[in-house]
Write a protein that holds these residues in place. Structure first.
Motif, mmCIF file in Angstrom:
data_model
loop_
_atom_site.group_PDB
_atom_site.id
_atom_site.type_symbol
_atom_site.label_atom_id
_atom_site.label_comp_id
_atom_site.label_asym_id
_atom_site.label_seq_id
_atom_site.Cartn_x
_atom_site.Cartn_y
_atom_site.Cartn_z
ATOM 1 N N LEU A 92 0.833 -1.199 0.000
ATOM 2 C CA LEU A 92 0.000 0.000 0.000
ATOM 3 C C LEU A 92 0.872 1.254 0.000
ATOM 4 N N ILE A 93 0.691 2.083 -1.003
ATOM 5 C CA ILE A 93 1.387 3.376 -1.029
ATOM 6 C C ILE A 93 0.381 4.450 -0.673
ATOM 7 N N LEU A 94 0.726 5.181 0.359
ATOM 8 C CA LEU A 94 -0.211 6.169 0.873
ATOM 9 C C LEU A 94 0.027 7.527 0.220
ATOM 10 N N HIS A 95 -1.040 8.130 -0.266
ATOM 11 C CA HIS A 95 -0.969 9.503 -0.779
ATOM 12 C C HIS A 95 -1.951 10.330 0.011
ATOM 13 N N THR A 96 -1.471 11.349 0.694
ATOM 14 C CA THR A 96 -2.388 12.136 1.514
ATOM 15 C C THR A 96 -2.568 13.546 0.980
ATOM 16 N N GLU A 97 -1.959 13.862 -0.143
ATOM 17 C CA GLU A 97 -2.019 15.254 -0.590
ATOM 18 C C GLU A 97 -3.425 15.628 -1.038
#
Lengths: 334, 334
Positions: A92-97
């Motif tokens: 899982l690659i998290l992107h929070t932008e």
């Protein structure tokens, strides 16, 4: 660093055989596989995902796009997604932008993701279209989108808010206020429509004067409740778009010395763990959030691995049920 | 999918020139670079990180290992880490599993991470040693470890709990209870030692009968507080290992009808946003969590990019200060 060539040398096989053996290819005998695994263990060799990605065209990485990680809803979902993905050998690659669709899309493409879980998409986002154009599979989590179809997992707002509305009316409430979610999210729209439809069956409407609207966060509930309690004619119940908003509303009432539910009732949606805390004891709509998160991950991987043959889009709608706690009480007698 | 070969054809250069141009190599003229960039834009070509990783030996991905994402501390930290890493062109891979060191290590190695942020390491974990053996740079976040040295960012427990202890004693408290963190975390140990040392200066100890211990979660606070309030001789103040534990303690008190701070005082550590909510209004120790998270990410990337020349390990200790709110009051008069 140990390479597959070192493993090949120790196992007495060719380098391509090492790759095939470690990928558990049927072209390699069990005996050879065992010898290769033994050699790999001895040397401490680990298959490079980077090399594997180039070989298979798949990175085994999926992105999760969530713009408001501080919203307690998401941490509870992410753990479940992560476990599901891991069991299927994906990372899982998290992107929070929270930047615009184009910029996020570029980042997602650059990282060779096999697919993307969209958790906080707004209905005006261009991201779904960009993903579709590039052929990157994606799944909506706790959202659906009108513009670009895709697999989705959501909670059944119609049933949940139907039950909730009946419970509210049964307690005698007619002056109903609502703090709705943003108009540009499917979740916000669906819940608003479901609540209004259920109340309408009994001839009750949420007037504009008692309607507030905002992001799914504590501030929205805190500010909205403050405004509603400042009205000359207060509502007797406030229906919130989710639990986090309801926690904000409870805090505003507490600060103003307004008793819940004696003076005003408050209800939420999601049944997050804090809803059960004795200080909140929030009446809300519950569903199996972990199962919904796992399902989103599963749908995505099936779409990734099925390719063109994966079939029509699936929309898994999770059953909801009313959770009665302390914050919904009878309409106060004047 | 558009490849670098397509870009090469359109720009009228060789494929290796495309790679060099897009990596901004000094070996390629500015004019050629511009032509290649133009061609890449026209075709919608994005540099594949996978290909870049093989070329540079760097994946530009770092792992974050956090076993209790549901602990509200981490979501607030992760957003800040993510933004910092993104500004340095690195991606965050989230690992939330709580399995043993060996299994996590294998996963981390398999994904060719450039480095790892360790957020919930226990002092008996074998992971730091495994990372060190494989030459994978790592940084402790909100932790330090005795066994394997590395860069770290932590909050100043000695000063924070020193101030807190003085405030507690100034209010007349002598019967002090504590719900400490786990013994196998540096954070738990440091805070316990700092509190005991500060109280000791005034001749006050936390007796075994008033000591509870457990994970940094709501349950620990809820259960610990329930036990402490069931004692025949109750404490007059309960010092909690962090805010999340303190929220559990406040809920236990509420459920038992024990007033805070009139009957018992409760204090925490971290100053998470819920500490400011009117229903909690928690007296606690604050520090700049986002800055601490950004610093951890920065230290890691400096270590990754500095390689062998990165110099001695750095331990950034963030200043703390007492945040006085409602939950600490004077010792109750019997």
């Amino acid at each position: 660093m140990v390479t597959s060539h070192d493993v090949a040398r120790l196992a007495g096989v060719s380098q391509p055989t090492v790759s095939r053996a470690l990928r558990d290819s049927p072209k390699v005998s069990e005996e050879t596989k065992e010898r290769v695994r033994q050699a790999a263990r001895t040397l401490g060799y680990v298959i490079s995902e980077t090399g594997r990605a180039l070989a298979s065209g798949r990175s085994r990485r999926v992105g999760l796009l969530v713009t408001d990680l501080e919203n307690q809803f998401y941490p509870y979902a992410i753990s479940a997604m992560h476990r599901q993905l891991e069991s299927m050998d994906y990372q899982l690659i998290l992107h929070t932008e929270s930047s615009d669709g184009e910029r996020i899309a570029e980042r997602l493409f650059a990282h060779s993701l096999d697919g993307v879980l969209l958790a906080t998409t707004t209905s005006d986002s261009s991201l779904p279209l960009r993903l579709k154009d590039r052929g990157v599979p994606f799944v909506y989590f706790n959202r659906t989108a009108a513009s670009v179809e895709a697999d989705s997992t959501t909670a059944d707002a119609v049933n949940g808010l139907g039950e909730l509305a009946r419970a509210v009316l049964d307690q005698g409430h007619r002056r109903v206020a609502a703090i709705f979610g943003p108009r540009n999210t499917s979740t916000g729209e669906e819940r608003e429509e479901a609540l209004r439809a259920a109340l309408e069956l009994e001839g009750v409407t949420v007037p504009v004067a008692l309607t507030r609207r905002g992001a799914f966060d504590v501030q929205t509930g805190y500010r909205g409740m403050g405004e509603l309690l400042a009205l000359r004619e207060r509502p007797t119940v406030v229906v919130c778009s989710n639990d986090v908003v309801a926690l904000g509303a409870l805090n505003a009432a507490h600060e103003l010395g307004v008793r819940v539910p004696e003076d005003v009732s408050v209800v939420g949606f999601d049944d997050l763990p804090p809803a059960r805390w004795p200080m909140f004891s929030l009446t809300t709509v519950g569903f199996d959030l972990a199962a919904m998160a796992r399902a989103a991950a599963r749908l995505l991987i099936e779409r990734v691995e099925g390719g063109e043959t994966a079939g029509p889009f699936r929309h898994e709608v999770f059953p909801t049920s009313l959770v009665l706690r302390r914050t919904l009480g009878p309409v106060p007698t004047p």
